[in-house]
Design an enzyme around this catalytic site. Structure first.
Site, PDB file in Angstrom:
ATOM      1  N   ARG A 112       0.803  -1.221   0.000  1.00 61.00           N
ATOM      2  CA  ARG A 112       0.000   0.000   0.000  1.00 61.00           C
ATOM      3  C   ARG A 112       0.838   1.273   0.000  1.00 61.00           C
ATOM      4  NH1 ARG A 112      -3.413  -2.199   4.762  1.00 61.00           N
ATOM      5  NH2 ARG A 112      -2.372  -4.189   4.449  1.00 61.00           N
ATOM      6  N   GLU A 149       1.635  -7.557  13.296  1.00 65.87           N
ATOM      7  CA  GLU A 149       0.490  -7.779  14.186  1.00 65.87           C
ATOM      8  C   GLU A 149      -0.093  -9.175  13.946  1.00 65.87           C
ATOM      9  OE1 GLU A 149      -2.538  -4.925  13.312  1.00 65.87           O
ATOM     10  OE2 GLU A 149      -3.562  -5.156  15.219  1.00 65.87           O
TER      11      GLU A 149
END
Ligand SMILES: O=P(O)(O)OC[C@H]1O[C@H](OP(=O)(O)OP(=O)(O)O)[C@H](O)[C@@H]1O
Ligand SMILES: Nc1ncnc2[nH]cnc12
Length: 229
Positions: A112, A149
């Site tokens: 991204r 994460e």
């Protein structure tokens, strides 16, 4: 319907271990430069007024619960990309911050960071360096592993993409634990680059007290919402 955006201000987050920070110009507020030093009251007021573009950016990001796995509130910037005016606002905010800071290179993190990084690089007259996931770059690479994460990964950069002492910013859509940005900083510093700052659209508030960013500031446009509207 979910809650409103928890934050719509431009934030510079810094690692707790920061010993020394570069002197950075303040971002423009409401499309104009911060008031002159001779007008301290006007300056304070200007600094307190959030840029109206930030609310639009926050509103345009979709929050998808339990993606890609249970418990993750996924911040989806593809909904922002469908709105060209808001997409432009996000890029403009980065351009307004970094134009005039003698930035030689913008390094974008796959995937991204490849959306916001090149537009920013072109507008400020800098080269763009893709930092890619393993086995995507065909030339000689250097690599850095990191913890996410929701898993582990690795970033690679072409040898020779950056010259020693060149000034670089790192662009991505989101900082959560800071593990990805930390790996990007390590890659660029191993090549001798001067990492000026990291820039992200979104910061996850639950992580903001323990970013691992090697002493580099992180410029964040909006905080993540915990749920969607
Ligand atoms: O601060 P961190 O905890 O390191 O997480 C942030 C990173 O996670 C996301 O990418 P992801 O790893 O999901 O890869 P993708 O963009 O290729 O889907 C995001 O785009 C950041 O690069
Ligand atoms: N909550 C999240 N949303 C989108 N991308 C992420 N990368 C790491 N955590 C994320």
């Amino acid at each position: 319907m979910g809650e409103e955006a928890s934050c719509n201000t431009v934030t510079v987050m810094e690692a707790a271990t920061n010993a020394k920070q570069p002197q950075l110009p303040q971002p423009k507020e409401n499309g104009r430069a911060a008031a002159a030093a001779a007008e301290p009251v006007a300056e304070a007021v200007a600094a307190a007024v959030p840029d109206p573009r930030l609310q639009g950016i926050s509103d345009a990001i979709r929050v998808v619960p339990h993606f890609p796995k249970e418990g993750i509130m996924f911040n989806d910037i593809t909904t922002l990309l469908l709105r060209p005016g808001v997409f432009k606002d996000a890029v403009d905010l980065f351009v307004e911050r970094y134009r005039g800071m003698r930035i030689d290179a913008v390094a974008g993190i796959e995937a991204r960071g490849f959306i916001f990084g090149p537009a920013t690089a072109l507008a400020i007259g800098a080269k763009f360096i893709p930092l890619r996931k393993p086995r995507k770059l065909p030339g000689e690479v250097i690599s850095e592993k990191y913890v996410l994460e929701y898993g582990t990964d690795c970033l690679q950069m072409h040898v020779g993409a950056i010259e020693a002492t060149e000034r670089v910013i790192i662009v991505d859509d989101l900082v959560a634990t800071g593990g990805t940005l930390s790996a990007a900083i390590r890659l660029l510093e191993r090549a001798g680059a001067d990492v000026v700052e990291c820039a992200c659209l979104i910061g996850l508030p639950k992580f903001k007290n323990f970013y691992k960013l090697n002493g580099k500031p992180v410029y964040v446009l909006v905080e993540s919402r915990e749920s969607d509207k």
